[in-house]
Design a protein around this motif. Sequence first.
Motif, mmCIF file in Angstrom:
data_model
loop_
_atom_site.group_PDB
_atom_site.id
_atom_site.type_symbol
_atom_site.label_atom_id
_atom_site.label_comp_id
_atom_site.label_asym_id
_atom_site.label_seq_id
_atom_site.Cartn_x
_atom_site.Cartn_y
_atom_site.Cartn_z
ATOM 1 N N ASP A 83 0.810 -1.225 0.000
ATOM 2 C CA ASP A 83 0.000 0.000 0.000
ATOM 3 C C ASP A 83 0.842 1.273 0.000
ATOM 4 O OD1 ASP A 83 -2.406 -1.475 0.001
ATOM 5 O OD2 ASP A 83 -2.292 -1.702 2.180
ATOM 6 N N ALA A 84 1.871 1.306 -0.824
ATOM 7 C CA ALA A 84 2.715 2.498 -0.932
ATOM 8 C C ALA A 84 1.905 3.641 -1.551
ATOM 9 C CB ALA A 84 3.937 2.191 -1.792
ATOM 10 N N TYR A 85 2.388 4.816 -1.348
ATOM 11 C CA TYR A 85 1.741 6.027 -1.857
ATOM 12 C C TYR A 85 1.745 6.012 -3.393
ATOM 13 C CZ TYR A 85 0.759 11.064 -2.147
ATOM 14 O OH TYR A 85 0.200 12.288 -2.418
ATOM 15 N N CYS A 86 0.637 6.417 -3.982
ATOM 16 C CA CYS A 86 0.461 6.344 -5.445
ATOM 17 C C CYS A 86 1.580 7.051 -6.216
ATOM 18 C CB CYS A 86 -0.883 6.947 -5.850
ATOM 19 S SG CYS A 86 -2.311 6.067 -5.213
ATOM 20 N N VAL A 87 1.958 8.223 -5.770
ATOM 21 C CA VAL A 87 2.990 8.991 -6.480
ATOM 22 C C VAL A 87 4.310 8.226 -6.491
ATOM 23 C CG1 VAL A 87 4.350 11.127 -6.447
ATOM 24 C CG2 VAL A 87 1.882 11.208 -6.026
ATOM 25 N N ASP A 88 4.625 7.561 -5.381
ATOM 26 C CA ASP A 88 5.859 6.777 -5.327
ATOM 27 C C ASP A 88 5.817 5.611 -6.312
ATOM 28 O OD1 ASP A 88 6.788 8.461 -3.357
ATOM 29 O OD2 ASP A 88 6.149 7.144 -1.710
ATOM 30 N N ILE A 89 4.665 4.952 -6.399
ATOM 31 C CA ILE A 89 4.509 3.840 -7.345
ATOM 32 C C ILE A 89 4.621 4.351 -8.774
ATOM 33 C CG2 ILE A 89 2.952 2.051 -8.218
ATOM 34 C CD1 ILE A 89 1.774 1.897 -5.358
ATOM 35 N N LEU A 90 3.922 5.441 -9.069
ATOM 36 C CA LEU A 90 3.952 5.997 -10.426
ATOM 37 C C LEU A 90 5.356 6.452 -10.821
ATOM 38 C CD1 LEU A 90 0.578 7.912 -10.327
ATOM 39 C CD2 LEU A 90 1.111 5.885 -11.699
ATOM 40 N N THR A 91 6.116 6.943 -9.859
ATOM 41 C CA THR A 91 7.505 7.331 -10.130
ATOM 42 C C THR A 91 8.321 6.117 -10.556
ATOM 43 O OG1 THR A 91 7.361 9.168 -8.565
ATOM 44 C CG2 THR A 91 9.580 8.368 -9.117
ATOM 45 N N GLN A 92 8.110 5.008 -9.864
ATOM 46 C CA GLN A 92 8.828 3.781 -10.219
ATOM 47 C C GLN A 92 8.349 3.215 -11.552
ATOM 48 O OE1 GLN A 92 11.567 2.777 -8.785
ATOM 49 N NE2 GLN A 92 11.332 4.502 -7.391
ATOM 50 N N VAL A 93 7.056 3.348 -11.837
ATOM 51 C CA VAL A 93 6.521 2.910 -13.136
ATOM 52 C C VAL A 93 7.179 3.720 -14.251
ATOM 53 C CG1 VAL A 93 4.462 2.867 -14.599
ATOM 54 C CG2 VAL A 93 4.336 2.028 -12.239
ATOM 55 N N SER A 94 7.310 5.021 -14.037
ATOM 56 C CA SER A 94 7.954 5.876 -15.029
ATOM 57 C C SER A 94 9.407 5.468 -15.253
ATOM 58 C CB SER A 94 7.883 7.337 -14.569
ATOM 59 O OG SER A 94 8.577 8.162 -15.460
ATOM 60 N N ALA A 95 10.113 5.174 -14.167
ATOM 61 C CA ALA A 95 11.514 4.741 -14.287
ATOM 62 C C ALA A 95 11.610 3.424 -15.045
ATOM 63 C CB ALA A 95 12.138 4.603 -12.894
ATOM 64 N N THR A 96 10.655 2.524 -14.800
ATOM 65 C CA THR A 96 10.645 1.235 -15.492
ATOM 66 C C THR A 96 10.366 1.419 -16.977
ATOM 67 O OG1 THR A 96 9.926 0.164 -13.455
ATOM 68 C CG2 THR A 96 9.640 -1.086 -15.479
ATOM 69 N N SER A 97 9.453 2.308 -17.291
ATOM 70 C CA SER A 97 9.159 2.597 -18.703
ATOM 71 C C SER A 97 10.392 3.147 -19.410
ATOM 72 C CB SER A 97 8.009 3.599 -18.820
ATOM 73 O OG SER A 97 6.819 3.040 -18.362
ATOM 74 N N CYS A 98 11.111 4.028 -18.734
ATOM 75 C CA CYS A 98 12.347 4.576 -19.314
ATOM 76 C C CYS A 98 13.378 3.466 -19.530
ATOM 77 C CB CYS A 98 12.922 5.658 -18.402
ATOM 78 S SG CYS A 98 11.963 7.182 -18.417
ATOM 79 N N ALA A 99 13.462 2.550 -18.580
ATOM 80 C CA ALA A 99 14.405 1.434 -18.716
ATOM 81 C C ALA A 99 14.022 0.556 -19.908
ATOM 82 C CB ALA A 99 14.441 0.611 -17.425
ATOM 83 N N MET A 100 12.738 0.310 -20.103
ATOM 84 C CA MET A 100 12.285 -0.480 -21.267
ATOM 85 C C MET A 100 12.599 0.256 -22.565
ATOM 86 S SD MET A 100 11.140 -3.504 -20.771
ATOM 87 C CE MET A 100 10.410 -3.756 -22.369
ATOM 88 N N ASN A 101 12.400 1.562 -22.567
ATOM 89 C CA ASN A 101 12.723 2.341 -23.761
ATOM 90 C C ASN A 101 14.212 2.281 -24.072
ATOM 91 O OD1 ASN A 101 10.079 3.107 -24.251
ATOM 92 N ND2 ASN A 101 10.259 5.018 -23.109
ATOM 93 N N SER A 102 15.048 2.329 -23.051
ATOM 94 C CA SER A 102 16.501 2.225 -23.261
ATOM 95 C C SER A 102 16.865 0.859 -23.818
ATOM 96 C CB SER A 102 17.248 2.468 -21.957
ATOM 97 O OG SER A 102 17.086 3.803 -21.555
ATOM 98 N N PHE A 103 16.244 -0.192 -23.285
ATOM 99 C CA PHE A 103 16.478 -1.544 -23.793
ATOM 100 C C PHE A 103 16.088 -1.614 -25.268
ATOM 101 C CE2 PHE A 103 14.812 -5.728 -24.889
ATOM 102 C CZ PHE A 103 15.881 -6.543 -24.562
ATOM 103 N N THR A 104 14.925 -1.064 -25.593
ATOM 104 C CA THR A 104 14.434 -1.074 -26.975
ATOM 105 C C THR A 104 15.392 -0.338 -27.902
ATOM 106 O OG1 THR A 104 12.142 -1.186 -26.201
ATOM 107 C CG2 THR A 104 12.488 -0.439 -28.468
ATOM 108 N N LYS A 105 15.873 0.825 -27.476
ATOM 109 C CA LYS A 105 16.798 1.595 -28.304
ATOM 110 C C LYS A 105 18.105 0.842 -28.534
ATOM 111 C CE LYS A 105 15.975 5.453 -25.876
ATOM 112 N NZ LYS A 105 16.191 6.816 -25.364
ATOM 113 N N GLU A 106 18.610 0.210 -27.491
ATOM 114 C CA GLU A 106 19.856 -0.553 -27.637
ATOM 115 C C GLU A 106 19.674 -1.720 -28.602
ATOM 116 O OE1 GLU A 106 22.912 -3.210 -24.955
ATOM 117 O OE2 GLU A 106 21.962 -1.478 -24.015
ATOM 118 N N LEU A 107 18.580 -2.458 -28.440
ATOM 119 C CA LEU A 107 18.318 -3.598 -29.312
ATOM 120 C C LEU A 107 18.086 -3.146 -30.756
ATOM 121 C CD1 LEU A 107 18.008 -6.664 -29.407
ATOM 122 C CD2 LEU A 107 15.583 -6.353 -28.870
#
Length: 140
Positions: A83-107
Amino acid sequence: MKQDRNKMQNDIKNAVPEKNQLLCSDFEQAQADEQEVEQEEVSCCCGSGRRKDRGMEEKKNLIHRLNRIEGQIRGIRRMVEEDAYCVDILTQVSATSCAMNSFTKELLAEHIKGCVTEDIKEGHEEKVDELVKLIQKLLK
């Protein structure tokens, strides 16, 4: 609560499980075994076999990125469960999306430098159309 949140964020940043490190060495052994078998077969990049023989360094880098992303996803799940705070979860979701985008760009860069370049040199101009369609999908 703030201490728990900091621990979760730290867990996410350092998410490369020991289990995956063991799998990596097992993976390297399996890869060496596969390479012996593949030497007998005709190697192809992205032709009819739709395979790409990646070097160990490229695989290692891609797998490392995926392990981190996997850890981030597990961290997000834990945050939801706790039950973490929504903003904290969304921040981590955003970081994960950026990581996926970096993976995609590298591939994608490796695909263009290797597969597409080789296929064009071999006269397979249709690979340019395949690349254009791929980029259109990625940009949706």
